[in-house]
Design a protein around this motif. Structure first.
Motif, short mmCIF file in Angstrom:
data_model
loop_
_atom_site.label_atom_id
_atom_site.label_comp_id
_atom_site.label_asym_id
_atom_site.label_seq_id
_atom_site.Cartn_x
_atom_site.Cartn_y
_atom_site.Cartn_z
N LEU A 55 0.82 -1.21 0.00
CA LEU A 55 0.00 0.00 0.00
C LEU A 55 0.86 1.26 0.00
N LEU A 56 0.32 2.30 -0.59
CA LEU A 56 1.00 3.58 -0.72
C LEU A 56 1.05 4.30 0.63
N ASP A 57 2.16 4.99 0.91
CA ASP A 57 2.25 5.83 2.09
C ASP A 57 1.43 7.10 1.84
N LEU A 58 0.36 7.28 2.63
CA LEU A 58 -0.54 8.41 2.42
C LEU A 58 -0.15 9.65 3.22
N LYS A 59 0.86 9.54 4.07
CA LYS A 59 1.23 10.68 4.90
C LYS A 59 1.54 11.94 4.09
N ASP A 112 6.22 3.78 10.34
CA ASP A 112 6.08 5.21 10.11
C ASP A 112 5.44 5.55 8.77
N ARG A 113 4.84 4.56 8.12
CA ARG A 113 4.12 4.77 6.86
C ARG A 113 2.62 4.70 7.15
N LEU A 114 1.89 5.73 6.77
CA LEU A 114 0.43 5.74 6.93
C LEU A 114 -0.17 5.03 5.72
N VAL A 115 -0.49 3.75 5.89
CA VAL A 115 -0.87 2.93 4.75
C VAL A 115 -2.37 2.98 4.45
N LEU A 143 -9.58 3.44 3.95
CA LEU A 143 -9.34 3.45 2.51
C LEU A 143 -7.84 3.52 2.26
N ALA A 144 -7.38 2.70 1.34
CA ALA A 144 -5.95 2.62 1.04
C ALA A 144 -5.76 2.67 -0.47
#
Length: 425
Positions: free
Chosen positions: A101-105, A127-130, A307-308
């Motif tokens: 999944l993409l890091d949304l941060k 530390d990745r907001l997935v 949602l990711a």
């Protein structure tokens, strides 16, 4: 001629700009669950974003069964497929799917700070907001206010109370001619929903949390056995035998048709029960799930969806923008009012319109903040195996194929082997 020349030039510029716009427009495929009102609300928000941004959305409907949906996601992501850009994921999946999944941060730009802190922590891997939280959930007890009043009964405080009241009202209503009436409906199918229900029973009897936070496999104990045997006693008595194949919608179907006194379900069922086409509109109350007897506690399994964005998406920036729109305060407020989906944005719990539409969100706010998490963190990528073994053991007891002590003994041995030596780390 000069004016004509300007017109031609302006036309060429406009055509070039339009062509550039078309080239930049993205088609985003978003997975929207078909449970209850989820599909229409998800579809509506996605289409509103598309209209606002000039992009296009295509709605994909994955299986309603959480286990089947997870298997589909794992298959697609493991293959690096770009067939779904935005995925609706369960609260227990960030650890299982996070690497895909993409890091949304960078896209959230601080918006995540407005959401429930625990939910953001749950969705953060290294530390990745997935994933961005979309709505929160906790198991609730729905009950027929009119029937409890008719039989002069109170909302049950313990599972024994529920058993007795459900039987009294069920038998009374059948005597009055409703032979379809049942005392209690819930999720008994062998799937993730049963893990949620059974965990509530076990925790309410102080039977541990399957695998505790320190990694100890704690499921084989007398309290956990008592919890499962109590639930097994309902099958064929206050609950139909068919409950062993019920998921959320099957239970809601019976309750909303007016054929159950009590129901365990998620908050989404509230707005549907209050719909104009509901035969029980205005007759439903919501309470905490009962305690497991003297010394027990109220326990509600933490649920919810996020949602990711798949990191294999060819339109990741646009997909992330869609996620930020769909998890925004405005969209969460609309979903709360129209579909009784609990917001993940803290400030919305003080919104008067939301509380008017869903009084229980104010009255039972503590249920959501103190909900019991499934052992996802301690078991990591093996959580799905743990849950699968737990729901199968519970289903064996509920269906009368095994005694609770026997089933939990086998489960403990299996989880100990899976944890490679008795403790998970």
């Amino acid at each position: 001629m000069k004016r004509l020349g300007k017109t031609v030039v302006h036309g060429m510029v406009a055509a070039t700009a339009f062509a550039a716009f078309v080239a930049q427009a993205a088609t985003i495929r978003v997975a929207c669950s078909g449970v209850g009102q989820e599909f229409e609300l998800c579809k509506g928000a996605a289409q509103a974003w598309a209209k606002k941004t000039g992009n296009e959305v295509q709605i994909v409907t994955p299986p309603n069964d959480a286990s089947e949906r997870l298997a589909l996601y794992q298959q697609l992501l493991s293959a690096g497929s770009d067939k779904i850009d935005v995925l609706q994921i369960d609260v227990v999946w960030p650890g299982l799917l996070g690497n895909h999944l993409l890091d949304l941060k960078p896209h959230a730009k601080g918006a995540e700070k407005a959401h429930l802190e625990g939910f953001i922590a749950n969705n953060t891997n290294d530390d990745r907001l997935v994933a961005m939280p979309w709505f929160a959930n906790a198991g609730l007890l729905f009950y027929r206010k009119d029937l409890l009043q008719k039989y002069n009964e109170e909302v049950p405080m313990t599972w024994d109370d529920l058993t007795a009241v459900a039987k009294k009202v069920q038998d009374g209503e059948r005597a009055f001619g409703n032979d379809k009436m049942w005392g209690y409906v819930w999720q008994g199918r062998a799937y993730e929903g049963l893990t949620c229900d059974a965990l509530e029973w076990v925790v309410s009897y102080n039977g541990g949390t399957i695998v505790d936070k320190d990694g100890t496999v704690s499921i084989k104990n007398q309290n956990a056995a008592k919890a499962l045997q109590t639930a097994a006693s309902w099958v064929g008595s206050i609950s139909p035998t068919a409950v062993l194949n019920y998921a959320e919608e099957e239970a809601r179907g019976v309750f909303q048709a007016g054929n159950a006194v009590f129901m365990r379900n998620w908050p989404y069922a509230w707005s549907l029960a209050q719909g104009d086409d509901s035969v029980i509109k205005g007759k439903v109350g919501v309470a905490m799930l009962p305690k497991g007897g003297t010394g027990g506690r109220n326990a509600a399994t933490l649920g919810g969806e996020s949602l990711a964005v798949s990191k294999y998406s060819k339109n990741a920036v646009a997909a992330a923008d869609l996620v930020m729109y769909m998890t925004s305060a405005a969209v969460q407020k609309e979903r709360a009012i129209k579909g009784s989906f609990n917001p993940t944005i803290v400030a919305l719990y003080k919104d008067a319109e939301i509380i008017t539409a869903n009084p229980f969100m104010g009255e039972l706010h503590g249920t959501f903040t103190s909900a019991v998490g499934r052992p996802t963190t301690v078991t990591g990528p093996r959580y799905n195996q743990v849950s699968n073994q737990f729901w199968n053991a519970a289903h064996e007891v509920l269906s009368g194929k095994a005694e609770a002590d026997e089933a939990l003994g086998r489960l403990e041995q299996s989880l100990t082997r899976l944890g490679r030596g008795g403790k998970w780390h």
